[in-house]
Structures are given as C-alpha cells and as structure tokens.
Enzyme design. Structure first.
Site, PDB file in Angstrom:
ATOM      1  N   TRP A 108       0.859  -1.178   0.000  1.00  0.00           N
ATOM      2  CA  TRP A 108       0.000   0.000   0.000  1.00  0.00           C
ATOM      3  C   TRP A 108       0.895   1.228   0.000  1.00  0.00           C
ATOM      4  O   TRP A 108       2.038   1.157   0.464  1.00  0.00           O
ATOM      5  CB  TRP A 108      -0.909   0.023   1.235  1.00  0.00           C
ATOM      6  CG  TRP A 108      -2.217   0.691   0.933  1.00  0.00           C
ATOM      7  CD1 TRP A 108      -2.585   1.973   1.247  1.00  0.00           C
ATOM      8  CD2 TRP A 108      -3.312   0.132   0.223  1.00  0.00           C
ATOM      9  NE1 TRP A 108      -3.840   2.237   0.791  1.00  0.00           N
ATOM     10  CE2 TRP A 108      -4.316   1.107   0.143  1.00  0.00           C
ATOM     11  CE3 TRP A 108      -3.552  -1.100  -0.367  1.00  0.00           C
ATOM     12  CZ2 TRP A 108      -5.533   0.906  -0.495  1.00  0.00           C
ATOM     13  CZ3 TRP A 108      -4.758  -1.311  -0.993  1.00  0.00           C
ATOM     14  CH2 TRP A 108      -5.735  -0.325  -1.039  1.00  0.00           C
ATOM     15  N   ASP A 170      -0.727  10.609  -1.759  1.00  0.00           N
ATOM     16  CA  ASP A 170      -1.901  11.429  -2.046  1.00  0.00           C
ATOM     17  C   ASP A 170      -3.169  10.774  -1.488  1.00  0.00           C
ATOM     18  O   ASP A 170      -3.136   9.656  -0.989  1.00  0.00           O
ATOM     19  CB  ASP A 170      -2.033  11.671  -3.552  1.00  0.00           C
ATOM     20  CG  ASP A 170      -2.430  10.411  -4.307  1.00  0.00           C
ATOM     21  OD1 ASP A 170      -2.048   9.300  -3.898  1.00  0.00           O
ATOM     22  OD2 ASP A 170      -3.147  10.537  -5.312  1.00  0.00           O
ATOM     23  N   GLU A 173      -4.028   7.382  -2.625  1.00  0.00           N
ATOM     24  CA  GLU A 173      -3.091   6.367  -2.167  1.00  0.00           C
ATOM     25  C   GLU A 173      -2.307   5.725  -3.303  1.00  0.00           C
ATOM     26  O   GLU A 173      -2.029   4.540  -3.298  1.00  0.00           O
ATOM     27  CB  GLU A 173      -3.840   5.301  -1.361  1.00  0.00           C
ATOM     28  CG  GLU A 173      -4.595   5.915  -0.208  1.00  0.00           C
ATOM     29  CD  GLU A 173      -5.685   5.035   0.346  1.00  0.00           C
ATOM     30  OE1 GLU A 173      -6.211   4.170  -0.376  1.00  0.00           O
ATOM     31  OE2 GLU A 173      -6.031   5.211   1.516  1.00  0.00           O
TER      32      GLU A 173
END
Length: 183
Positions: A108, A170, A173
């Site tokens: 992620w 951001d 993501e």
C-alpha cells in the site's frame, strides 16, 4: 424540506452506527461487505475513521457519542502502540485489521500522513468537550498528558512529518509527492 423520510433517515443512521466500534474494538469499518468487487474494504482506515468519529462527536448527543468516543480512544491508544512491520512510524499507517488493530501488512502507499492530523482534530474537539463538562481526569489520562497521550503523539508526528513531502501519499493512495491535504 428534507429529501428523506424519517424512516429513511433512521435507516441511514443505523447503517452509519453499525460501522462503528466493530466487535467492541473501537475500530471503524469502511465497508462491512467483505466481498466488494475489486477487494474488501473491511479495514479501519485512519483517515476515514477520524472523519467518521468527528461526525459522531458533533452530530449525536452525549449519551450516544460518549461511549463510542471512549471506545475509539481505546482503539487509538492500541494502534498507536503496535509495532510497525514496515519500518516506519505506525502513526503514518493508512489502515488496520479489524477487530485486532494489527497493521495491514500488504502492499500500500505509505506513509499517509493525514490520518494523524485528522485524528488530532477529532480528539482535540473531544478533549475540549470533556474539559468543559468536568472530564479533565480522562483528558489527562488518555488524550494529552497520560501514558498514552494520543493527541500529543499525533501532534508530534504531524510536526515532524509535515514538510517531508517526498514520503507522503496522495488521497487516492497512489502517488508520492507534495499534496496539500496530506501535508
């Protein structure tokens, strides 16, 4: 005029509240559907949870909001204390597993530095409400000067990371860089 009937409004509030304090953990689920097309959203997202709890704090009366806020504070104390498997501050983690509060270990975009600031806003408002109603002991123990000091930890994190734009994701993501909201 209200675009929704009282029954529709009551149902929306029920669904909203059903996503808070999952299994008594204090966590807030983004979506209770574990089979969402494209992947599950059955996570506690730091940013979304802070915004959700701000709504709870500023929309519902004390009888409804107080137990939910106290459960959320316990959740925050827990997730702020876990070890981050990605070698960064856990305060920049975007999402956590429910109901355990374990850091999501999959790939992620991280860190996401807006969660701590949004949480500071929500818990700061909560602290002010508690102080105005005689709850200074709780504030001292959990929110500012106690062993957890959730607001203090988040404020310190924001102060330390706000200019570190090259390591900031951001809102969607996906991209690292200078983003006004997540600064």
């Amino acid at each position: 005029s209200n675009p929704f009937t009282s029954e529709e409004t009551a149902l929306m509030i029920k669904y909203f509240l059903d996503n808070i304090n999952i299994q008594g953990s204090g966590g807030v689920v983004a979506s209770p559907d574990r089979n969402t097309h494209g992947g599950t959203y059955y996570f506690h997202w730091m940013r979304d949870a802070a915004i959700t709890m701000n709504v709870v704090l500023n929309t519902f009366d004390t009888a409804k909001s107080e137990p939910l806020m106290k459960s959320y504070v316990k959740w925050v104390e827990h997730v702020q204390s876990v070890s981050d498997p990605h070698g960064q501050s856990v305060l920049g983690e975007p999402k956590f597993m429910l109901p355990t509060g374990d850091v999501f270990t999959g790939g992620w975009c991280r860190p996401q530095n807006d969660g701590a600031g949004l949480r500071t806003n929500t818990l700061g408002q909560y602290a002010l409400k508690l102080l105005a109603s005689g709850g200074s002991d709780y504030v001292k123990q959990h929110l500012w000067t106690g062993s957890a000091g959730t607001i203090r930890l988040d404020c310190d994190y924001v102060a330390a990371t706000w200019q570190n734009v090259s390591q900031n994701c951001d809102l969607w993501e996906e991209i690292r860089g200078e983003n006004f909201f997540t600064k």
